[in-house]
Design an enzyme around this catalytic site. Structure first.
Site, mmCIF file in Angstrom:
data_model
loop_
_atom_site.group_PDB
_atom_site.id
_atom_site.type_symbol
_atom_site.label_atom_id
_atom_site.label_comp_id
_atom_site.label_asym_id
_atom_site.label_seq_id
_atom_site.Cartn_x
_atom_site.Cartn_y
_atom_site.Cartn_z
ATOM 1 N N HIS A 1 41.987 -3.671 37.789
ATOM 2 C CA HIS A 1 41.480 -2.379 37.168
ATOM 3 C C HIS A 1 41.102 -1.517 38.513
ATOM 4 O O HIS A 1 40.293 -1.809 39.446
ATOM 5 C CB HIS A 1 40.151 -2.527 36.457
ATOM 6 N N LYS B 1 37.259 7.593 39.763
ATOM 7 C CA LYS B 1 38.449 7.192 40.459
ATOM 8 C C LYS B 1 39.758 8.008 39.986
ATOM 9 O O LYS B 1 40.412 8.732 40.665
ATOM 10 C CB LYS B 1 38.645 5.734 39.940
ATOM 11 N N ASP C 1 44.483 3.174 36.294
ATOM 12 C CA ASP C 1 43.587 2.239 35.360
ATOM 13 C C ASP C 1 44.138 1.063 35.790
ATOM 14 O O ASP C 1 43.342 -0.150 35.958
ATOM 15 C CB ASP C 1 43.903 2.727 33.897
ATOM 16 N N ARG D 1 26.706 3.501 58.391
ATOM 17 C CA ARG D 1 26.843 4.846 58.861
ATOM 18 C C ARG D 1 27.592 5.121 60.345
ATOM 19 O O ARG D 1 27.918 6.144 60.505
ATOM 20 C CB ARG D 1 25.331 5.426 59.196
#
Length: 311
Positions: A140, A161, A179, A245
């Site tokens: 998915h 998405k 999908d 980061r």
């Protein structure tokens, strides 16, 4: 799980000439991605022989068989085809003798022919079979091509998405699957993703519904398949979670036994995910070329990248 490809699909893909039509090519299944040039087998050596492989007869095998009298040729071809390989393919458009045709009809093994040189045809055939018979799973997610990099977007339903994919398509990138992404391991290092045929080019946008990306944005906005170079997981911003980061060390996830570069990107209102994905794709390409911006920054600051602990 073992996968198969119909002989008819191979015939269509490589425009093969059908010399003898023995059996329905739709029902003859090929399950091995390897092929064989059966010179040793025509000489009678069958140790370690795999009858699931397609048999290729080139100039060398043909010249070898011409040394024998017709009766011996007939016996050798019959003994080979009695093992019931999927098919015999003669390359270079070479003439096919009566002995091979007779053996084909006796054993019901089809004989095909191509005009291509043996090595070139073998290479293309193996590549095709590696894709068609590759181990696979359906994931998915959304697969897009961004600056030539295949980016697989993962995340919970509703995280954004498909909306990100549409924005990327509008910015000139290409959609492969929405999908459901069918991922295949085509080699020991490569993953290739594509869309299931019945939902290809369609994309779901909440509040709008189903749209056809090819119809709206044109054929240049879609692509049938793409190698997976980067996996990006989109997740709602968690204030208690510490996100990377610096990007000093590459992170990986495993799909079908192959490690793929991995990023976890937090989603928050106001973040332009399309731009972030573009930068992630370009940065991943730079890392593959040996450049790491975080390491260069620490070097310019006079810090040891290996021992630094920056929060």
């Amino acid at each position: 799980m073992e996968y198969h490809v119909a002989l008819s699909k191979i015939i269509q893909e490589f425009s093969l000439e059908t010399v003898t039509q023995e059996g329905d090519p739709e029902e003859i299944m090929v399950s091995s991605a390897d092929v064989i040039r059966p010179g040793l087998q025509l000489g009678g050596f069958f140790d370690f022989y795999d009858n699931k492989r397609l048999q290729l007869l080139g100039r060398m095998e043909t010249a070898f068989m011409e040394r024998f009298v017709p009766e011996k040729r007939q016996k050798s071809f019959t003994r080979l085809l009695e093992t019931r390989p999927p098919a015999v393919i003669v390359t270079r458009g070479l003439p096919i003798g009566e002995e091979l045709i007779a053996a084909s009809k006796e054993t019901h093994v089809p004989v095909l022919r191509t005009q291509e040189a043996t090595s070139a045809f073998m290479s293309g055939l193996i590549s095709f079979l590696n894709v068609e018979l590759a181990p696979r799973l359906t994931q998915h997610g959304v697969l897009v091509e961004v600056y030539g990099e295949g980016v697989l977007l993962l995340g919970e339903s509703g995280v954004g998405k498909s909306e990100t994919a549409i924005e990327l398509v509008k910015r000139g990138h290409r959609l492969i699957a929405d999908d459901a992404v069918e991922i295949r391991r085509v080699s020991g290092r490569t993953l290739v993703g594509q869309s299931p045929e019945n939902i290809r080019h369609f994309i779901e946008l909440r509040g709008i519904g189903i749209v056809n990306a090819r119809r709206i944005f044109g054929v240049g906005a879609v692509k049938l398949s793409e190698k997976i170079d980067l996996v990006v997981k989109l997740e709602p911003w968690d204030s208690e979670k510490v996100y990377d980061r610096m990007g000093m060390e590459n992170q990986y996830t495993e799909i079908l036994g192959i490690r793929a570069p991995y990023l976890c990107i937090p989603v928050q209102p106001g973040r332009n995910l399309a731009v972030i994905i573009e930068v992630a794709a370009m940065n991943n390409r730079q890392k593959k070329m040996g450049y790491n911006a975080a390491r260069e920054l620490l070097t310019q600051l006079g810090m040891d990248a290996a021992n630094s602990d920056i929060d």
